[in-house]
Scaffold this motif. Structure first.
Motif, PDB file in Angstrom:
ATOM      1  N   PRO A  11      57.810 -20.285  37.860  1.00 37.26           N
ATOM      2  CA  PRO A  11      57.423 -19.263  39.109  1.00 37.26           C
ATOM      3  C   PRO A  11      56.677 -17.908  38.438  1.00 37.26           C
ATOM      4  N   THR A  12      57.136 -17.699  37.126  1.00 42.89           N
ATOM      5  CA  THR A  12      56.442 -16.399  36.491  1.00 42.89           C
ATOM      6  C   THR A  12      54.801 -16.946  36.056  1.00 42.89           C
ATOM      7  N   GLY A  13      54.776 -17.824  35.348  1.00 38.68           N
ATOM      8  CA  GLY A  13      53.499 -18.383  35.070  1.00 38.68           C
ATOM      9  C   GLY A  13      52.542 -18.675  36.231  1.00 38.68           C
ATOM     10  N   LEU A  30      49.792 -24.319  31.135  1.00 35.22           N
ATOM     11  CA  LEU A  30      50.235 -25.632  30.469  1.00 35.22           C
ATOM     12  C   LEU A  30      51.875 -25.610  30.774  1.00 35.22           C
ATOM     13  N   GLU A  31      52.086 -26.738  31.441  1.00 29.00           N
ATOM     14  CA  GLU A  31      53.410 -27.141  32.077  1.00 29.00           C
ATOM     15  C   GLU A  31      54.121 -28.422  31.308  1.00 29.00           C
ATOM     16  N   ARG A  32      54.947 -28.052  30.439  1.00 24.26           N
ATOM     17  CA  ARG A  32      55.557 -29.375  29.766  1.00 24.26           C
ATOM     18  C   ARG A  32      56.122 -30.610  30.634  1.00 24.26           C
ATOM     19  N   GLU A  33      56.684 -30.193  31.782  1.00 27.59           N
ATOM     20  CA  GLU A  33      57.224 -31.440  32.544  1.00 27.59           C
ATOM     21  C   GLU A  33      56.014 -31.709  33.337  1.00 27.59           C
ATOM     22  N   ALA A  34      56.141 -33.299  33.521  1.00 27.68           N
ATOM     23  CA  ALA A  34      54.979 -33.887  34.301  1.00 27.68           C
ATOM     24  C   ALA A  34      55.219 -33.612  35.807  1.00 27.68           C
ATOM     25  N   ARG A  41      67.948 -23.467  41.448  1.00 26.87           N
ATOM     26  CA  ARG A  41      68.300 -22.465  40.644  1.00 26.87           C
ATOM     27  C   ARG A  41      68.241 -21.170  41.627  1.00 26.87           C
ATOM     28  N   SER A  42      67.348 -20.410  41.714  1.00 21.18           N
ATOM     29  CA  SER A  42      67.089 -19.178  42.553  1.00 21.18           C
ATOM     30  C   SER A  42      67.261 -19.573  44.010  1.00 21.18           C
ATOM     31  N   LEU A  43      68.109 -18.864  44.689  1.00 19.73           N
ATOM     32  CA  LEU A  43      68.342 -19.086  46.158  1.00 19.73           C
ATOM     33  C   LEU A  43      67.521 -18.195  47.137  1.00 19.73           C
ATOM     34  N   ALA A 121      52.689 -29.869  26.849  1.00 20.12           N
ATOM     35  CA  ALA A 121      53.486 -28.868  26.318  1.00 20.12           C
ATOM     36  C   ALA A 121      53.043 -28.070  24.888  1.00 20.12           C
ATOM     37  N   LEU A 122      52.811 -26.756  24.855  1.00 19.32           N
ATOM     38  CA  LEU A 122      52.523 -25.986  23.606  1.00 19.32           C
ATOM     39  C   LEU A 122      53.260 -26.158  22.586  1.00 19.32           C
ATOM     40  N   GLU A 123      52.689 -26.829  21.537  1.00 14.51           N
ATOM     41  CA  GLU A 123      53.630 -27.144  20.411  1.00 14.51           C
ATOM     42  C   GLU A 123      53.453 -25.906  19.158  1.00 14.51           C
ATOM     43  N   GLY A 149      53.115 -16.235  27.000  1.00 16.07           N
ATOM     44  CA  GLY A 149      54.612 -17.105  27.070  1.00 16.07           C
ATOM     45  C   GLY A 149      55.104 -16.982  28.195  1.00 16.07           C
ATOM     46  N   CYS A 150      55.225 -17.935  29.335  1.00 17.64           N
ATOM     47  CA  CYS A 150      56.055 -17.912  30.239  1.00 17.64           C
ATOM     48  C   CYS A 150      56.786 -19.218  30.291  1.00 17.64           C
ATOM     49  N   ASP A 151      57.332 -19.502  29.017  1.00 19.70           N
ATOM     50  CA  ASP A 151      57.793 -20.740  28.966  1.00 19.70           C
ATOM     51  C   ASP A 151      59.381 -20.718  28.951  1.00 19.70           C
ATOM     52  N   SER A 155      61.982 -20.050  25.008  1.00 23.27           N
ATOM     53  CA  SER A 155      60.418 -19.893  24.895  1.00 23.27           C
ATOM     54  C   SER A 155      59.926 -20.470  23.439  1.00 23.27           C
ATOM     55  N   THR A 156      59.037 -21.512  23.267  1.00 24.86           N
ATOM     56  CA  THR A 156      58.320 -21.637  22.092  1.00 24.86           C
ATOM     57  C   THR A 156      57.408 -20.745  21.729  1.00 24.86           C
ATOM     58  N   VAL A 157      56.792 -20.053  22.656  1.00 31.22           N
ATOM     59  CA  VAL A 157      55.812 -18.836  22.305  1.00 31.22           C
ATOM     60  C   VAL A 157      56.505 -17.814  21.512  1.00 31.22           C
ATOM     61  N   LEU A 175      78.037 -26.122  34.540  1.00 34.61           N
ATOM     62  CA  LEU A 175      77.229 -27.096  35.419  1.00 34.61           C
ATOM     63  C   LEU A 175      76.880 -26.889  36.621  1.00 34.61           C
ATOM     64  N   LEU A 176      75.643 -27.093  37.178  1.00 34.96           N
ATOM     65  CA  LEU A 176      75.187 -26.992  38.429  1.00 34.96           C
ATOM     66  C   LEU A 176      74.616 -28.307  38.868  1.00 34.96           C
ATOM     67  N   GLY A 177      74.936 -28.767  40.104  1.00 33.16           N
ATOM     68  CA  GLY A 177      74.563 -29.928  40.638  1.00 33.16           C
ATOM     69  C   GLY A 177      74.282 -29.761  42.353  1.00 33.16           C
ATOM     70  N   GLN A 290      68.715 -12.422  39.966  1.00 36.95           N
ATOM     71  CA  GLN A 290      67.687 -11.509  39.672  1.00 36.95           C
ATOM     72  C   GLN A 290      66.488 -12.166  39.067  1.00 36.95           C
ATOM     73  N   GLY A 291      66.912 -13.235  38.048  1.00 38.03           N
ATOM     74  CA  GLY A 291      65.881 -13.535  37.205  1.00 38.03           C
ATOM     75  C   GLY A 291      64.590 -13.978  37.682  1.00 38.03           C
ATOM     76  N   LEU A 292      64.235 -14.707  38.628  1.00 42.90           N
ATOM     77  CA  LEU A 292      63.260 -15.169  39.149  1.00 42.90           C
ATOM     78  C   LEU A 292      62.495 -13.887  39.638  1.00 42.90           C
ATOM     79  N   ASN A 293      63.371 -13.051  40.328  1.00 42.03           N
ATOM     80  CA  ASN A 293      62.595 -11.644  40.982  1.00 42.03           C
ATOM     81  C   ASN A 293      62.026 -11.071  39.909  1.00 42.03           C
TER      82      ASN A 293
HETATM   83  C1  FAD Z   1      72.120 -21.374  38.481  1.00 41.53           C
HETATM   84  C2  FAD Z   1      71.219 -20.428  38.563  1.00 41.53           C
HETATM   85  C3  FAD Z   1      70.854 -19.707  39.634  1.00 41.53           C
HETATM   86  C4  FAD Z   1      69.887 -18.763  39.666  1.00 41.53           C
HETATM   87  N1  FAD Z   1      69.722 -17.838  41.007  1.00 41.53           N
HETATM   88  C5  FAD Z   1      68.798 -17.011  40.778  1.00 41.53           C
HETATM   89  C6  FAD Z   1      68.569 -16.348  42.200  1.00 41.53           C
HETATM   90  O1  FAD Z   1      69.262 -16.374  43.104  1.00 41.53           O
HETATM   91  N2  FAD Z   1      67.545 -15.260  42.086  1.00 41.53           N
HETATM   92  C7  FAD Z   1      66.890 -15.274  40.923  1.00 41.53           C
HETATM   93  O2  FAD Z   1      65.891 -14.276  41.017  1.00 41.53           O
HETATM   94  N3  FAD Z   1      66.832 -15.939  39.949  1.00 41.53           N
HETATM   95  C8  FAD Z   1      67.979 -16.768  39.664  1.00 41.53           C
HETATM   96  N4  FAD Z   1      67.943 -17.811  38.659  1.00 41.53           N
HETATM   97  C9  FAD Z   1      67.165 -17.221  37.456  1.00 41.53           C
HETATM   98  C10 FAD Z   1      65.802 -18.014  37.723  1.00 41.53           C
HETATM   99  O3  FAD Z   1      66.024 -19.298  37.973  1.00 41.53           O
HETATM  100  C11 FAD Z   1      64.745 -17.801  36.518  1.00 41.53           C
HETATM  101  O4  FAD Z   1      64.713 -16.522  36.287  1.00 41.53           O
HETATM  102  C12 FAD Z   1      63.506 -18.283  36.844  1.00 41.53           C
HETATM  103  O5  FAD Z   1      63.274 -19.723  36.819  1.00 41.53           O
HETATM  104  C13 FAD Z   1      62.536 -17.702  35.471  1.00 41.53           C
HETATM  105  O6  FAD Z   1      61.454 -18.145  35.861  1.00 41.53           O
HETATM  106  P1  FAD Z   1      59.992 -18.383  34.523  1.00 41.53           P
HETATM  107  O7  FAD Z   1      58.967 -18.725  35.288  1.00 41.53           O
HETATM  108  O8  FAD Z   1      60.100 -17.150  33.980  1.00 41.53           O
HETATM  109  O9  FAD Z   1      60.908 -19.483  33.719  1.00 41.53           O
HETATM  110  P2  FAD Z   1      61.185 -21.263  34.122  1.00 41.53           P
HETATM  111  O10 FAD Z   1      61.474 -21.098  35.722  1.00 41.53           O
HETATM  112  O11 FAD Z   1      62.469 -21.789  33.000  1.00 41.53           O
HETATM  113  O12 FAD Z   1      59.835 -21.873  33.597  1.00 41.53           O
HETATM  114  C14 FAD Z   1      59.677 -22.098  32.458  1.00 41.53           C
HETATM  115  C15 FAD Z   1      58.552 -23.308  32.465  1.00 41.53           C
HETATM  116  O13 FAD Z   1      58.003 -23.468  31.185  1.00 41.53           O
HETATM  117  C16 FAD Z   1      58.031 -24.709  30.666  1.00 41.53           C
HETATM  118  N5  FAD Z   1      57.832 -25.037  29.284  1.00 41.53           N
HETATM  119  C17 FAD Z   1      58.943 -24.817  28.571  1.00 41.53           C
HETATM  120  N6  FAD Z   1      58.100 -24.915  27.295  1.00 41.53           N
HETATM  121  C18 FAD Z   1      57.160 -25.106  27.487  1.00 41.53           C
HETATM  122  C19 FAD Z   1      56.116 -25.349  26.270  1.00 41.53           C
HETATM  123  N7  FAD Z   1      56.384 -25.545  25.135  1.00 41.53           N
HETATM  124  N8  FAD Z   1      54.884 -25.807  26.873  1.00 41.53           N
HETATM  125  C20 FAD Z   1      54.538 -25.702  28.210  1.00 41.53           C
HETATM  126  N9  FAD Z   1      55.710 -25.547  29.097  1.00 41.53           N
HETATM  127  C21 FAD Z   1      56.690 -25.290  28.766  1.00 41.53           C
HETATM  128  C22 FAD Z   1      59.268 -25.340  31.292  1.00 41.53           C
HETATM  129  O14 FAD Z   1      59.179 -26.688  31.717  1.00 41.53           O
HETATM  130  C23 FAD Z   1      59.186 -24.481  32.851  1.00 41.53           C
HETATM  131  O15 FAD Z   1      58.545 -25.167  33.957  1.00 41.53           O
HETATM  132  C24 FAD Z   1      69.058 -18.573  38.699  1.00 41.53           C
HETATM  133  C25 FAD Z   1      69.035 -19.497  37.337  1.00 41.53           C
HETATM  134  C26 FAD Z   1      69.964 -20.182  37.549  1.00 41.53           C
HETATM  135  C27 FAD Z   1      70.426 -21.047  36.323  1.00 41.53           C
END
Ligand code: FAD
Length: 494
Positions: A11-13, A30-34, A41-43, A121-123, A149-151, A155-157, A175-177, A290-293
């Protein structure tokens, strides 16, 4: 050479890519996952994130997939405070699963012309005075003027940039499922067992998640040494049985992931031409959602500043203002989650604090302060020394306003430019036609909290008042040197 390479298409990137594209910046993500990450995670999104979506004209598409929960998400580790109404059109949590948020943000970035390269994937990278050479797994190379680096938390960056990530390591893993049950345990029984287990283990939970699935969280046996390896279904079953005496008849999973209570904050958000945003800059347990926000709002704060740097008009300090503004906000969030972790402890000390805090939260000002932090509405980018601020507005986000002519403020902010809302009808904005727009408003009809307001592209107040000199100082501070008169093309949308 690209203008900006973003490592990480979470979401950040994706939000950052859109913000940069609004200003015509050439950006590759650049996104590592296909494939997109299916883990929910975030709800939900808190009020300031919802406002940010509204400012960019994105809210309708999010509302179409989400549900509004008025006044929700304001508690602290389950402690509810006095009811407070927030000064926002969006005084609710928008419940929306993260894969949907990620998808909508990816669609938006693509619409605006950002390139998202999946399975890339950025290496490694090397930076010099003019740019950054990015090396991908598999041997491809890209050159860009800036790398962000929004990874994510690992973060590798961040690591390659040599930016420290101090804080506390993981002490507990969960564990979250998203799981499918075989129906052998009746729904009422699932709910009864869950609430019984939660008396002692607040980190445990299981409940319906739509589509016939359940979402379950259970503490892991230990912190995994290699957190890149996903948990197995067997490991998940074992932990469910260990905590509740049953595995609830789990027979399949749509997603299975692990997370921890590690709490860390990057020492810096910038190393030369390399910046960090989102989880790459801060990690904490997901208490309070909070994290995604935080990541979305990092991207919102960074996008226009970096675009200004790329365009060449950024005044000194504008880009570094990103860290100055956002790192303290992350620090506050870490304080909130650390406090919540303590409040969940069954020990007598934390329980006593919990009791006391529960009482304090009944006081309206305490509940309001907390709500401002949790929702992000209370954040203020501190005014600089010497800023004229008679209306006490500078650095605060401006709430959406009716403009008295049938439009609302959020109708004028989609392009991410600066905005002068002029209720005096006399203030000029000639020198910045490529960076800001002027809208003349009838003061008796517009609900302006000051005679005129200058808003930054991120919706924060840069200046409020009625004197042309103060306005000009603010324009130069936030939007750089004015263009020579001969270059003016336009500058008014009003
Ligand atoms: C159980 C759980 C519940 C949560 N609930 C909430 C919630 O309710 N509200 C909220 O705001 N937040 C919540 N969060 C947090 C939220 O999921 C994260 O804060 C959010 O996903 C962060 O976004 P991001 O884009 O910074 O990182 P990420 O979502 O981790 O994305 C990073 C991306 O970078 C890619 N990447 C990694 N390395 C490389 C590389 N070398 N080269 C290229 N790509 C790479 C990854 O594949 C990934 O897609 C929760 C987290 C968890 C675990």
């Amino acid at each position: 050479m690209h203008d900006v390479v973003i490592s990480g298409g979470g979401p950040t990137g994706l939000m950052l890519a859109s913000e940069l594209r609004l200003h015509g910046v050439d950006v590759v993500v650049l996104e590592r996952e296909a494939q997109p990450n299916p883990a929910v995670r975030s709800l939900g999104l808190h009020a300031r994130s919802v406002e940010v979506l509204a400012l960019r004209g994105l809210l309708d598409r999010f509302l179409a997939h989400g549900q509004r929960y008025p006044g929700a998400g304001r508690g602290l580790a389950g402690l509810e405070g006095a009811t407070v109404e927030l000064d926002s059109d969006h005084d609710y949590v928008l419940g929306i699963p993260q894969p949907t948020t990620d998808r909508l943000l990816a669609e938006r970035a693509a619409e605006l012309g950002a390139q998202l390269r999946r399975g890339a994937a950025l290496e490694a990278f090397q930076q010099d005075a003019d740019g950054v050479l990015v090396l991908l797994a598999g041997g491809d190379r890209l050159r860009a003027r800036w790398l962000v680096g929004c990874d994510g938390g690992r973060s590798t960056v961040r690591r390659l940039a040599g930016i420290g990530f101090p804080g506390e390591p993981a002490s507990t893993e969960w564990l979250l499922g998203e799981i499918e049950l075989d129906g052998s345990v009746a729904p009422e029984e699932v709910a009864r067992i869950a609430s019984e287990v939660r008396v002692l283990h607040r980190g445990f939970g299981i409940g319906p998640a739509g589509d016939g699935l359940h979402r379950a969280v259970v503490p892991a046996a230990s912190v995994a040494e290699d957190r890149t390896v996903p948990p197995t279904l067997e490991e998940f079953r074992t932990q469910l049985r260990a905590y509740s005496g049953t595995d609830f008849g789990v027979r399949a999973t749509r997603s299975l992931t692990r997370f921890t209570d590690a709490t860390r904050l990057a020492e810096r958000y910038r190393a030369g031409r390399v910046l960090l945003a989102g989880d790459a800059a801060h990690v904490h347990p997901p208490l309070g959602g909070q994290g995604l926000n935080l990541g979305l709002q990092d991207a919102f704060a960074l996008g226009w500043r970096l675009a200004a740097e790329v365009a060449g008009w950024a005044p000194p300090g504008l880009l570094d203002g990103y860290e100055a503004e956002r790192r303290p906000v992350a620090e506050q969030v870490l304080t909130l989650t650390r406090a919540q972790s303590e409040l969940l402890s069954p020990e007598p000390g934390p329980q006593a604090v919990r009791h006391l805090l529960g009482e304090l939260l009944q006081l309206e000002p305490v509940a309001r302060l907390l709500a401002g932090r949790i929702t992000g509405l209370g954040i203020r980018d501190e005014p600089a020394e010497g800023d004229d601020d008679p209306f006490d507005l500078v650095g605060r986000r401006m709430r959406d306003l009716p403009l008295g002519d049938g439009r609302r403020l959020s109708d004028l902010t989609h392009a991410g430019r600066g905005l002068l809302l002029d209720g005096t009808g006399t203030l000029p904005l000639e020198g910045w036609p490529d960076r800001a727009d002027r809208v003349a408003l009838a003061p008796d009809r517009a609900a302006l909290p000051a005679p005129a307001l200058l808003l930054r592209p991120d919706g924060r107040v840069a200046w409020a008042g009625d004197d042309g000199e103060g306005l000009e100082r603010a324009l130069e501070r936030w939007f750089g040197e004015p263009q020579p008169a001969s270059d003016h093309l336009s500058g008014a949308v009003g």
